[in-house]
Enzyme design. Structure first.
Site, short mmCIF file in Angstrom:
data_model
loop_
_atom_site.label_atom_id
_atom_site.label_comp_id
_atom_site.label_asym_id
_atom_site.label_seq_id
_atom_site.Cartn_x
_atom_site.Cartn_y
_atom_site.Cartn_z
N ASP A 42 6.56 -23.43 18.18
CA ASP A 42 7.09 -22.61 19.31
C ASP A 42 7.38 -23.74 20.43
OD1 ASP A 42 7.86 -20.14 19.35
OD2 ASP A 42 7.14 -19.56 21.11
N HIS A 276 -2.73 -26.08 35.77
CA HIS A 276 -1.54 -26.14 36.48
C HIS A 276 -1.98 -26.06 37.92
CE1 HIS A 276 0.26 -26.08 32.50
NE2 HIS A 276 0.51 -24.94 32.51
C1 BG6 Z 1 2.10 -22.83 30.00
C2 BG6 Z 1 1.22 -21.50 29.73
O1 BG6 Z 1 1.22 -23.82 29.99
O2 BG6 Z 1 2.88 -22.48 31.08
C3 BG6 Z 1 2.29 -20.25 29.53
O3 BG6 Z 1 0.68 -21.59 28.46
C4 BG6 Z 1 3.15 -20.22 30.98
O4 BG6 Z 1 1.40 -19.07 29.77
C5 BG6 Z 1 3.87 -21.61 31.08
O5 BG6 Z 1 4.10 -19.06 30.80
C6 BG6 Z 1 4.60 -21.59 32.57
O6 BG6 Z 1 5.22 -22.80 32.48
P1 BG6 Z 1 6.55 -23.00 33.53
O7 BG6 Z 1 6.99 -24.11 33.39
O8 BG6 Z 1 7.69 -21.87 32.86
O9 BG6 Z 1 6.22 -22.08 34.82
#
Ligand code: BG6
Length: 494
Positions: A42, A276
């Site tokens: 994915d 994050h």
């Molecule tokens: C990923 C997480 O690292 O970041 C996901 O594993 C999440 O759960 C995603 O949905 C969010 O990333 P973005 O860039 O779409 O905010």
């Protein structure tokens, strides 16, 4: 320490080894082989290959130098992989002929090699293919560059790294480099993360390892450094004397969507908060139980891949306390949740009240400086101003820098696109260093272990809401966060 200070500091204090200097000065010419391991997964389909495609379109991956290799266990042909990827690259149903041609040209740069993640044969094969490409392309005139992107679960990192080190390293006499890109989650707690770091560290030096946290590649995260250090306005403000609290909030308005099995092993703290949202590392005090609220949305366990009695949190609100001269007493609130009422990520710096309140307007709300990472990238400063008209009334308003309106026509690069380009250029500034990773796990491991043992329960919440009501209560009581009611920032429309 804020992320920006941390970045500045780490650049200044980095004690680079001769190898890291070599890597920094490594010439950016010669054949470039980009190997995506886990090519049919994915992440590769949705993020890695589209990011490579955008770099190609912008001319950063010249066809006379670059070959992209997909590697995975499934036995398929080059064309099978290309056809699987096409749908993720074509911009839309109304794509022009030119765009479709561009996709085809990019796909032609991709070759596929199948093999397992721990067998000599597959990796020898891969090395043979890369070497063939190198001898065909410009390696005769320049060094060879090999970039391995591990779009794989971390459990196989050590064996894959070992295979790369043993069979696939750059062997050119003309110089060049071998670099490894790895994705989170880097372990499940302090011990497993350190073990992973040690295993990979025995094979590659730190300057060769690029740990991606794609939030570090987002436009407004990258802007923080400039914002904080290039503006006189913030210098006297950025401290405990003026700031009441800082909130870093991530919301998604959808659940785990087919990723329940993966998610259940990790939960929201490991998936979002520990990486994050966490850029405040030094001097963080142990997390207090009464400053944590966990939640799980109703319906989460309906996923067949999620155990019926799972306690895995899909929502968490955690207050961090930083024990240093600048931030003592200022709560840093990290909040993240799935299946909430909105999709957005922002950083909200709330200022203290003005002493005196001579206009009797304090109840309207506090000054806030908000960095909206997504969607609708923006920065806005919430202020109290005089309401236009004859009366001396006050109202909440904002100074608004909305990117779409201010920078019309500018394209904001995807986080992955920027970070892959950084990897090719050897710039580690926006990647996670080993000591940073360790510090972030140190903060969360005790709490995570208690959750894993079932000692800390997740409170159920309805999908489409703000999460458990307890979270707002704790924020008010423990972090003094004053929510502004009756004021909503509306992104300007063009
Ligand atoms: C990923 C997480 O690292 O970041 C996901 O594993 C999440 O759960 C995603 O949905 C969010 O990333 P973005 O860039 O779409 O905010």
């Amino acid at each position: 320490m804020s992320s920006s200070e941390w970045h500045v500091e780490r650049r200044q204090s980095s004690n680079e080894s001769p190898l890291s200097r070599d890597l920094e000065n490594a010439p950016e010419t010669g054949s470039l082989s980009i190997v995506v391991l886990g090519a049919s997964g994915d992440l590769a389909k949705k993020k890695t290959f589209p990011a490579l495609f955008h770099l190609y379109v912008q001319g950063f991956l010249p066809p006379n130098e670059v070959c992209i290799f997909g590697y995975a266990r499934t036995k398929i042909t080059d064309n099978d992989l290309r056809n699987r990827l096409r749908g993720y690259l074509v911009p839309g149903k109304d794509s022009s002929l030119e765009q479709l041609e561009e996709v085809s040209k990019f796909l032609n740069l991709i070759k596929y090699v199948s093999g397992s993640y721990d067998s000599k044969d597959g990796f020898c094969n891969l090395d043979k293919e890369i070497s063939e490409h190198e001898s065909l392309k410009s390696s005769a005139q320049g060094p060879s560059r090999r970039l391995f992107y591990l779009a794989l679960p971390p459990t196989v990192y050590p064996s894959v790294c070992k295979m790369i080190k043993t069979y696939c390293m750059n062997k050119s006499d003309l110089g060049g480099w071998t670099r490894i890109v790895v994705e989170k989650p880097f372990g499940k707690d302090l011990e497993s993360a350190e073990q992973l770091s040690t295993e990979i560290g025995e094979l590659f030096e730190e300057p060769q390892i690029y740990r991606i946290d794609h939030y570090l590649g987002k436009e407004l995260v990258q802007n923080m450094l400039v914002l904080r250090f290039a503006n006189r306005l913030f210098m006297p403000q950025w401290n405990r004397d003026n700031i009441a609290n800082v909130q870093i909030v991530f919301r998604e308005d959808f659940g785990t969507e087919g990723r329940g099995g993966y998610f259940d092993q990790y939960g929201i703290i490991r998936d979002i908060i520990q990486n994050h949202l966490l850029q405040v590392l030094e001097s963080v005090l142990p997390i207090k139980d009464d400053e944590v609220v966990l939640g799980q949305y109703e319906g989460y366990r309906d996923d067949d891949t999620v155990p019926d009695h799972s306690n895995t949190p899909t929502f968490a609100s955690v207050i961090l306390r930083v024990h240093n001269e600048r931030w003592e007493g200022v709560p840093f609130i990290l909040k993240a949740g799935k299946a909430l009422n909105a999709r957005k990520a922002d950083i909200r710096v709330q200022f203290k009240d003005v002493p005196g309140d001579i206009f009797k307007c304090q109840k309207q709300g506090r000054n806030e400086f908000v960095i909206r990472l997504q969607p609708s990238e923006a920065m806005y400063m919430k202020l109290t101003v005089k309401k236009p008209g004859l009366e001396m009334e006050t109202i909440q308003s904002e100074l608004d820098l909305s990117y779409r309106q201010r920078y019309q026509g500018a394209t904001i690069p995807e986080a992955y696109e920027r970070l892959i380009l950084d990897t090719i250029r050897g710039d580690q500034q926006h990647f996670v260093r080993r000591d940073e990773l360790k510090a972030s796990w140190e903060i969360f491991t005790p709490l995570l272990h208690r959750i894993d043992k079932g000692e800390f329960k997740s409170i159920p919440y309805k999908p489409g809401t703000r999460g458990p009501a307890e979270a707002d209560k704790v924020l008010l009581e423990k972090a003094g966060y004053v929510q502004t009611h009756g004021y909503i920032w509306i992104p300007p429309t063009l």
